[in-house]
Design a protein around this motif. Structure first.
Motif, PDB file in Angstrom:
ATOM      1  N   HIS A 321      36.300 -46.512 -32.380  1.00  0.00           N
ATOM      2  CA  HIS A 321      35.897 -47.220 -31.162  1.00  0.00           C
ATOM      3  C   HIS A 321      34.373 -47.267 -31.039  1.00  0.00           C
ATOM      4  O   HIS A 321      33.807 -48.293 -30.621  1.00  0.00           O
ATOM      5  CB  HIS A 321      36.511 -46.536 -29.942  1.00  0.00           C
ATOM      6  CG  HIS A 321      36.284 -47.275 -28.660  1.00  0.00           C
ATOM      7  ND1 HIS A 321      36.816 -48.527 -28.419  1.00  0.00           N
ATOM      8  CD2 HIS A 321      35.563 -46.951 -27.547  1.00  0.00           C
ATOM      9  CE1 HIS A 321      36.445 -48.939 -27.218  1.00  0.00           C
ATOM     10  NE2 HIS A 321      35.686 -48.003 -26.675  1.00  0.00           N
ATOM     11  N   LYS A 322      33.696 -46.201 -31.433  1.00  0.00           N
ATOM     12  CA  LYS A 322      32.232 -46.177 -31.369  1.00  0.00           C
ATOM     13  C   LYS A 322      31.626 -47.196 -32.326  1.00  0.00           C
ATOM     14  O   LYS A 322      30.636 -47.863 -31.992  1.00  0.00           O
ATOM     15  CB  LYS A 322      31.710 -44.774 -31.681  1.00  0.00           C
ATOM     16  CG  LYS A 322      31.954 -43.763 -30.574  1.00  0.00           C
ATOM     17  CD  LYS A 322      31.406 -42.391 -30.940  1.00  0.00           C
ATOM     18  CE  LYS A 322      31.673 -41.383 -29.829  1.00  0.00           C
ATOM     19  NZ  LYS A 322      31.182 -40.015 -30.205  1.00  0.00           N
ATOM     20  N   THR A 329      27.311 -54.299 -29.286  1.00  0.00           N
ATOM     21  CA  THR A 329      25.957 -54.228 -28.726  1.00  0.00           C
ATOM     22  C   THR A 329      24.951 -54.940 -29.631  1.00  0.00           C
ATOM     23  O   THR A 329      24.104 -55.707 -29.158  1.00  0.00           O
ATOM     24  CB  THR A 329      25.540 -52.760 -28.543  1.00  0.00           C
ATOM     25  OG1 THR A 329      26.475 -52.109 -27.670  1.00  0.00           O
ATOM     26  CG2 THR A 329      24.147 -52.666 -27.937  1.00  0.00           C
ATOM     27  N   ARG A 330      25.054 -54.702 -30.939  1.00  0.00           N
ATOM     28  CA  ARG A 330      24.103 -55.316 -31.873  1.00  0.00           C
ATOM     29  C   ARG A 330      24.270 -56.833 -31.917  1.00  0.00           C
ATOM     30  O   ARG A 330      23.292 -57.570 -32.016  1.00  0.00           O
ATOM     31  CB  ARG A 330      24.280 -54.741 -33.278  1.00  0.00           C
ATOM     32  CG  ARG A 330      23.762 -53.325 -33.440  1.00  0.00           C
ATOM     33  CD  ARG A 330      23.436 -53.023 -34.898  1.00  0.00           C
ATOM     34  NE  ARG A 330      24.316 -53.678 -35.840  1.00  0.00           N
ATOM     35  CZ  ARG A 330      25.499 -53.207 -36.220  1.00  0.00           C
ATOM     36  NH1 ARG A 330      25.943 -52.068 -35.717  1.00  0.00           N
ATOM     37  NH2 ARG A 330      26.241 -53.876 -37.096  1.00  0.00           N
ATOM     38  N   LEU A 335      22.275 -62.240 -30.880  1.00  0.00           N
ATOM     39  CA  LEU A 335      22.425 -63.562 -30.300  1.00  0.00           C
ATOM     40  C   LEU A 335      21.231 -63.907 -29.415  1.00  0.00           C
ATOM     41  O   LEU A 335      20.735 -65.046 -29.438  1.00  0.00           O
ATOM     42  CB  LEU A 335      23.725 -63.630 -29.495  1.00  0.00           C
ATOM     43  CG  LEU A 335      24.168 -65.015 -29.026  1.00  0.00           C
ATOM     44  CD1 LEU A 335      24.411 -65.942 -30.205  1.00  0.00           C
ATOM     45  CD2 LEU A 335      25.427 -64.899 -28.165  1.00  0.00           C
ATOM     46  N   GLU A 336      20.769 -62.926 -28.652  1.00  0.00           N
ATOM     47  CA  GLU A 336      19.580 -63.146 -27.812  1.00  0.00           C
ATOM     48  C   GLU A 336      18.356 -63.436 -28.676  1.00  0.00           C
ATOM     49  O   GLU A 336      17.545 -64.318 -28.357  1.00  0.00           O
ATOM     50  CB  GLU A 336      19.331 -61.912 -26.935  1.00  0.00           C
ATOM     51  CG  GLU A 336      20.358 -61.697 -25.841  1.00  0.00           C
ATOM     52  CD  GLU A 336      20.392 -62.849 -24.858  1.00  0.00           C
ATOM     53  OE1 GLU A 336      19.313 -63.402 -24.528  1.00  0.00           O
ATOM     54  OE2 GLU A 336      21.507 -63.224 -24.428  1.00  0.00           O
ATOM     55  N   THR A 337      18.206 -62.718 -29.775  1.00  0.00           N
ATOM     56  CA  THR A 337      17.074 -62.960 -30.681  1.00  0.00           C
ATOM     57  C   THR A 337      17.152 -64.353 -31.287  1.00  0.00           C
ATOM     58  O   THR A 337      16.140 -65.055 -31.422  1.00  0.00           O
ATOM     59  CB  THR A 337      17.073 -61.909 -31.806  1.00  0.00           C
ATOM     60  OG1 THR A 337      17.041 -60.602 -31.238  1.00  0.00           O
ATOM     61  CG2 THR A 337      15.863 -62.085 -32.714  1.00  0.00           C
ATOM     62  N   VAL A 353      32.883 -60.298 -30.341  1.00  0.00           N
ATOM     63  CA  VAL A 353      33.554 -59.156 -30.978  1.00  0.00           C
ATOM     64  C   VAL A 353      34.880 -58.839 -30.302  1.00  0.00           C
ATOM     65  O   VAL A 353      35.751 -58.194 -30.890  1.00  0.00           O
ATOM     66  CB  VAL A 353      32.625 -57.913 -30.957  1.00  0.00           C
ATOM     67  CG1 VAL A 353      33.290 -56.707 -31.594  1.00  0.00           C
ATOM     68  CG2 VAL A 353      31.314 -58.231 -31.658  1.00  0.00           C
ATOM     69  N   GLU A 354      35.075 -59.332 -29.068  1.00  0.00           N
ATOM     70  CA  GLU A 354      36.232 -58.921 -28.274  1.00  0.00           C
ATOM     71  C   GLU A 354      37.569 -59.178 -28.956  1.00  0.00           C
ATOM     72  O   GLU A 354      38.535 -58.446 -28.754  1.00  0.00           O
ATOM     73  CB  GLU A 354      36.210 -59.629 -26.907  1.00  0.00           C
ATOM     74  CG  GLU A 354      35.235 -59.051 -25.898  1.00  0.00           C
ATOM     75  CD  GLU A 354      33.789 -59.415 -26.219  1.00  0.00           C
ATOM     76  OE1 GLU A 354      33.569 -60.230 -27.137  1.00  0.00           O
ATOM     77  OE2 GLU A 354      32.879 -58.890 -25.557  1.00  0.00           O
ATOM     78  N   ARG A 355      37.649 -60.215 -29.785  1.00  0.00           N
ATOM     79  CA  ARG A 355      38.929 -60.545 -30.405  1.00  0.00           C
ATOM     80  C   ARG A 355      39.296 -59.601 -31.542  1.00  0.00           C
ATOM     81  O   ARG A 355      40.429 -59.611 -32.024  1.00  0.00           O
ATOM     82  CB  ARG A 355      38.888 -61.983 -30.942  1.00  0.00           C
ATOM     83  CG  ARG A 355      38.870 -63.046 -29.858  1.00  0.00           C
ATOM     84  CD  ARG A 355      39.191 -64.410 -30.462  1.00  0.00           C
ATOM     85  NE  ARG A 355      38.273 -64.729 -31.540  1.00  0.00           N
ATOM     86  CZ  ARG A 355      37.099 -65.331 -31.375  1.00  0.00           C
ATOM     87  NH1 ARG A 355      36.714 -65.673 -30.161  1.00  0.00           N
ATOM     88  NH2 ARG A 355      36.332 -65.601 -32.405  1.00  0.00           N
TER      89      ARG A 355
END
Length: 561
Positions: A321-322, A329-330, A335-337, A353-355
């Protein structure tokens, strides 16, 4: 007697309804088998064909013929090797060579496949050959009651064996055997330590390089590397040797020397120089499991029907899970970058990533054998590992992710921001390593397609339809029980199962006169096979009944139990 037994066997095959009379005929004939061993060849062949008929039905005629014509050498016929060798003979192998210098002892009877008290003091090879001859007189067993050594290797492995099975429990002689087979390209299957272990669910097949949590394998790899270096054979690939090992952490240690010899030099106590003199505690079932697993692998390989062993043991849920959270998070930061740089058409990207669930991340890590395909570093050996995106232009799913260390995680993210695809040149790796990643992705894609298969006519969809009808018709009370135990719906008065997938169920619950709501109940783990559906539903229902009964203070299950 043999003719009578053979005729009875043939009668049963021709007419299953005649089993009773044929069985009585076989029993009567069998009473004299032993006096009639000298019967004709035709009768013996008929007996052998009936004896291996179940194997032949499984492996096919050609597969069984290949198995019977194979020549197999088993080195070490103690706890592991005796079980392997005697099941090879039962399967139909007609030429076996068994190598072991040791004799049967009373303490070895807890794990040896065939030896009895009458065999104590006799060579293990002879005891095994005698037993095999009782049930497989057609199997030629070549007994070599001697130690395997570097000097004797060529003689003991002569005859071009189709397979060599390494069941030696001494490290030095094991290294000599592995090295000889690697240098001479002899097919080999090797057993790691079965002593001081007890959990059969942690027995695995793997290539030497992918073994985890086995100290003997780690020491053997170092010893073998040094051995091949001294022999000027460094180019020999020993990492691809297939082994059977247990990932269970050993809770037992070597027993201390007896008090009367505790002060002596251990090297002077053994009957053979350089052999271990302290005793390893052994639960007899584990060597048997190792040996039978090895026999199954050899049999199916020789018959041309090899199975695909499960990959390395999966990680604990919290650790998996970690890894998924860090990936999520990455990817958000990446995506913001990308938006800030303006180098990519962000609206065309699917970096969600949710899927991808925790179970798929665990499968990914296992498929890569907990090893970085670029540096070959293994998890747990000090390096920091990540789950990284492989290609920027594809959705985030298992077949577009890779397990890697810091260095290649950074390279892959830089390639993504530049809108470039990964190549072996850009990653600084060999074509072989690059091909390995693509092979893992193909395997993961195949598995994902199977998991997501839910279209009309599929086996899973058919099982879902039957389960929904069955639960609503015969277990309507259990629907409500499942919702109350696992769902988030207070005050539900009835529940109807409306849909079911590999992750869980959806119930339509009545909470008042005209009020309804849909409640999702998740399974403990994702369903992989259609056959798991019924077992999961039964377990969850029984647990829910018990839980609700305890909450109500009745201490009993519901009346429908």
């Amino acid at each position: 007697a043999l003719r009578g037994a053979a005729a009875a066997a043939r009668e049963v095959r021709r007419d299953p309804a005649a089993t009773g009379s044929a069985g009585r005929a076989a029993d009567a004939a069998g009473a004299g088998v032993g006096a009639g061993v000298g019967a004709g060849t035709t009768d013996e062949d008929a007996l052998v064909r009936e004896q291996v008929s179940r194997n032949e039905q499984f492996l096919g005629t050609d597969g069984q013929r290949n198995l019977e014509n194979a020549f197999v050498v088993v080195v070490g016929v103690g706890g592991v090797g005796s079980h392997c060798a005697h099941f090879l003979a039962r399967a139909g192998v007609r030429r076996l060579r068994v190598v072991d210098f040791d004799n049967v002892t009373l303490s070895s009877l807890n794990r040896h496949a065939v030896a009895g008290r009458e065999d104590v003091g006799t060579p293990k090879t002879a005891a095994l050959a005698r037993h095999i001859h009782r049930f497989a007189p057609h199997c030629q067993v070549d007994c070599r009651a001697e130690m395997f050594t570097e000097e004797r290797a060529a003689d003991l492995l002569e005859g071009s064996p189709a397979f060599v099975v390494d069941c030696i429990d001494d490290r030095n002689t094991k290294v000599a055997l592995l090295a000889f087979c690697c240098i001479n390209k002899i097919p080999l299957l090797s057993s790691m330590a079965a002593g001081a272990k007890a959990d059969p669910t942690k027995v695995h097949f793997a290539q030497f390089r992918d073994v985890v949590q086995d100290p003997l394998a780690a020491r053997l790899r170092w010893n073998l590397k040094q051995y091949l270096k001294d022999a000027k054979a460094e180019a020999v690939d020993f990492d691809s040797i297939e082994v059977v090992y247990s990932s269970e952490k050993s809770h037992m240690k070597l027993l201390p020397l007896d008090a009367e010899v505790a002060g002596e030099d251990p090297s002077e106590l053994g009957t053979v120089p350089n052999f271990r003199v302290r005793v390893v505690p052994v639960l007899g079932t584990m060597p048997a499991i190792f040996g039978m697993a090895m026999a199954a692998r050899v049999i199916t390989n020789l018959a041309g029907k090899p199975f695909a062993p499960a990959p390395a043991p999966t990680m604990k849920h919290n650790a998996v899970h970690k890894y998924r959270q860090k990936l999520q998070t990455r990817m958000a930061k990446l995506l913001e970058t990308a938006k800030a740089q303006g180098s990519l058409k962000v609206d065309d990207l699917d970096w969600t990533v949710e899927r991808t669930g925790d179970d798929e991340i665990a499968a990914l890590i296992a498929q890569f054998c907990q090893r970085c395909p670029f540096t070959h570093a293994r998890m747990g050996n000090g390096a920091t590992f990540h789950i990284a995106m492989w290609r920027y232009d594809r959705p985030i799913e298992p077949s577009n992710l890779v397990l890697c260390t810091d260095k290649h995680k950074v390279i892959l993210e830089e390639l993504a921001l530049d809108g470039k695809l990964p190549t072996h040149t850009a990653l600084g790796i060999t074509r072989e390593d690059y091909a390995q990643v693509l092979g893992v992705h193909r395997a993961l894609q195949t598995k994902r397609q199977f998991l997501l298969e839910s279209g009309p006519g599929s086996a899973f969809a058919a099982r879902v339809d039957r389960a929904v009808v069955h639960m609503n018709k015969d277990h309507s009370e259990d629907n409500l029980t499942l919702v109350r135990a696992y769902g988030d719906c207070e005050g539900a008065t009835s529940a109807e199962l409306v849909s079911l997938d590999r992750s869980g169920m959806v119930f339509r619950c009545a909470t008042g006169a005209k009020s309804q709501s849909d409640v999702r109940v998740l399974f403990p783990s994702r369903l992989l096979e259609p056959s798991e559906m019924r077992e999961t539903l039964v377990k969850m229902t029984l647990q829910a009944r018990t839980t609700l009964s305890a909450d109500n203070g009745t201490g009993a299950e519901s009346p429908s139990a």
